[in-house]
Design an enzyme around this catalytic site. Structure first.
Site, mmCIF file in Angstrom:
data_model
loop_
_atom_site.group_PDB
_atom_site.id
_atom_site.type_symbol
_atom_site.label_atom_id
_atom_site.label_comp_id
_atom_site.label_asym_id
_atom_site.label_seq_id
_atom_site.Cartn_x
_atom_site.Cartn_y
_atom_site.Cartn_z
ATOM 1 N N ARG A 123 0.830 -1.205 0.000
ATOM 2 C CA ARG A 123 0.000 0.000 0.000
ATOM 3 C C ARG A 123 0.869 1.261 0.000
ATOM 4 O O ARG A 123 1.883 1.326 0.677
ATOM 5 C CB ARG A 123 -0.888 -0.023 1.244
ATOM 6 C CG ARG A 123 -1.912 1.076 1.257
ATOM 7 C CD ARG A 123 -3.077 0.674 2.056
ATOM 8 N NE ARG A 123 -2.880 0.950 3.466
ATOM 9 C CZ ARG A 123 -3.888 1.002 4.322
ATOM 10 N NH1 ARG A 123 -5.123 0.785 3.905
ATOM 11 N NH2 ARG A 123 -3.667 1.243 5.585
ATOM 12 N N ARG A 167 -2.072 -3.360 14.720
ATOM 13 C CA ARG A 167 -3.357 -2.803 14.268
ATOM 14 C C ARG A 167 -4.384 -3.918 14.087
ATOM 15 O O ARG A 167 -5.575 -3.731 14.382
ATOM 16 C CB ARG A 167 -3.171 -2.006 12.969
ATOM 17 C CG ARG A 167 -2.379 -0.736 13.218
ATOM 18 C CD ARG A 167 -1.948 -0.097 11.925
ATOM 19 N NE ARG A 167 -3.054 0.512 11.215
ATOM 20 C CZ ARG A 167 -3.030 0.817 9.916
ATOM 21 N NH1 ARG A 167 -1.963 0.555 9.200
ATOM 22 N NH2 ARG A 167 -4.074 1.372 9.361
HETATM 23 P P1 AMP Z 1 -6.875 4.370 8.997
HETATM 24 O O1 AMP Z 1 -6.340 5.231 7.919
HETATM 25 O O2 AMP Z 1 -8.372 4.349 9.040
HETATM 26 O O3 AMP Z 1 -6.283 2.989 9.009
HETATM 27 O O4 AMP Z 1 -6.425 5.052 10.388
HETATM 28 C C1 AMP Z 1 -5.062 5.257 10.701
HETATM 29 C C2 AMP Z 1 -4.902 5.474 12.196
HETATM 30 O O5 AMP Z 1 -5.662 6.624 12.606
HETATM 31 C C3 AMP Z 1 -5.418 4.341 13.069
HETATM 32 O O6 AMP Z 1 -4.482 3.294 13.221
HETATM 33 C C4 AMP Z 1 -5.684 5.087 14.372
HETATM 34 O O7 AMP Z 1 -4.495 5.368 15.061
HETATM 35 C C5 AMP Z 1 -6.257 6.401 13.869
HETATM 36 N N1 AMP Z 1 -7.725 6.359 13.692
HETATM 37 C C6 AMP Z 1 -8.439 6.462 12.529
HETATM 38 N N2 AMP Z 1 -9.754 6.387 12.754
HETATM 39 C C7 AMP Z 1 -9.889 6.222 14.097
HETATM 40 C C8 AMP Z 1 -11.017 6.061 14.948
HETATM 41 N N3 AMP Z 1 -12.271 6.045 14.476
HETATM 42 N N4 AMP Z 1 -10.772 5.914 16.276
HETATM 43 C C9 AMP Z 1 -9.520 5.925 16.784
HETATM 44 N N5 AMP Z 1 -8.415 6.064 16.040
HETATM 45 C C10 AMP Z 1 -8.589 6.221 14.702
#
Ligand code: AMP
Length: 212
Positions: A123, A167
């Site tokens: 990615r 994650r």
């Molecule tokens: P993503 O791009 O959705 O994978 O998000 C990247 C990172 O942002 C995650 O690993 C979290 O650290 C944070 N993050 C994104 N959305 C959330 C959420 N709804 N609640 C808590 N942390 C979030």
């Protein structure tokens, strides 16, 4: 239409959100993108969120909920939206209800951990505009250059292999319970996300059009 895309990190939520966004003409709201933008601009929120994100942990609910509420109050969300990456915990889902936001449909993109691990290594994300690509499945036209804005595409810090495993652990513990939560509300549509992009997209669109 108010939609939620559920699924593990790397399941393809962002890519499917883009497709639905064009189909329904409603904005895709990605809390991950909003948070990365805040980190880039070193806002108060960005400074508070940065260390959690780099470790692959969730940013505390109250910060994310406040940020999302502000975004959903913007004019372009008035006719509906697609949430990508929110809710990620049951308290976040409850917060949506407390804000009076009624979700119409939840699409869960199902992909195995093995496949996720493999996908995440390929990615790439644009440093400037946040657009998402994949070396094998959705390459940029020119290597390392964003098709949309010409920015540089890079491996996200939290897509490093050790962070991906963390994650995934967090996803199973904190986010997966949402599948049952929305199933009980009769809003859940499961899409098998293992096939190639075109097939997954066709299945996502079917789930969107299926009679509730
Ligand atoms: P993503 O791009 O959705 O994978 O998000 C990247 C990172 O942002 C995650 O690993 C979290 O650290 C944070 N993050 C994104 N959305 C959330 C959420 N709804 N609640 C808590 N942390 C979030």
């Amino acid at each position: 239409m108010k939609l939620i895309l559920l699924g593990a990190p790397g399941a393809g939520k962002g890519t499917q959100a883009e497709v639905i966004c064009q189909r329904l003409n409603i904005p895709a709201v990605s809390t991950g993108n909003l948070l990365r933008e805040a980190v880039k601009n070193q806002t108060e929120l960005g400074k508070a969120a940065q260390s959690y994100m780099e470790k692959g942990e969730l940013v505390p609910d109250e910060l994310v909920i406040r940020m999302l509420q502000a975004r959903l109050e913007e004019a372009d969300c008035a006719q509906g939206f697609i949430l990508d990456g929110f809710p990620r915990t049951v308290p976040q889902a409850e917060a949506l209800e407390q804000l009076g936001i009624r979700i119409d449909r939840v699409i869960d993109l199902e992909v195995s951990d093995e496949e996720i691990t493999q996908r995440m290594s390929g990615r790439r994300v644009c440093e400037s505009c946040g657009a998402s690509y994949h070396l094998a499945f959705k390459p940029t036209r020119a290597a390392g250059v964003c098709d949309k804005c010409g920015g540089k595409t890079v491996l996200r810090k939290d897509d490093q292999p050790e962070t991906v495993q963390e994650r995934l652990r967090i996803y199973h513990r904190q986010t997966e319970p949402l599948i049952d939560y929305y199933r009980k509300q009769n809003k859940l549509y499961t899409v098998n996300g293992h096939s190639d992009l075109a097939v997954t997209t066709a299945r996502t669109l079917e789930a969107l059009e299926a009679q509730a």
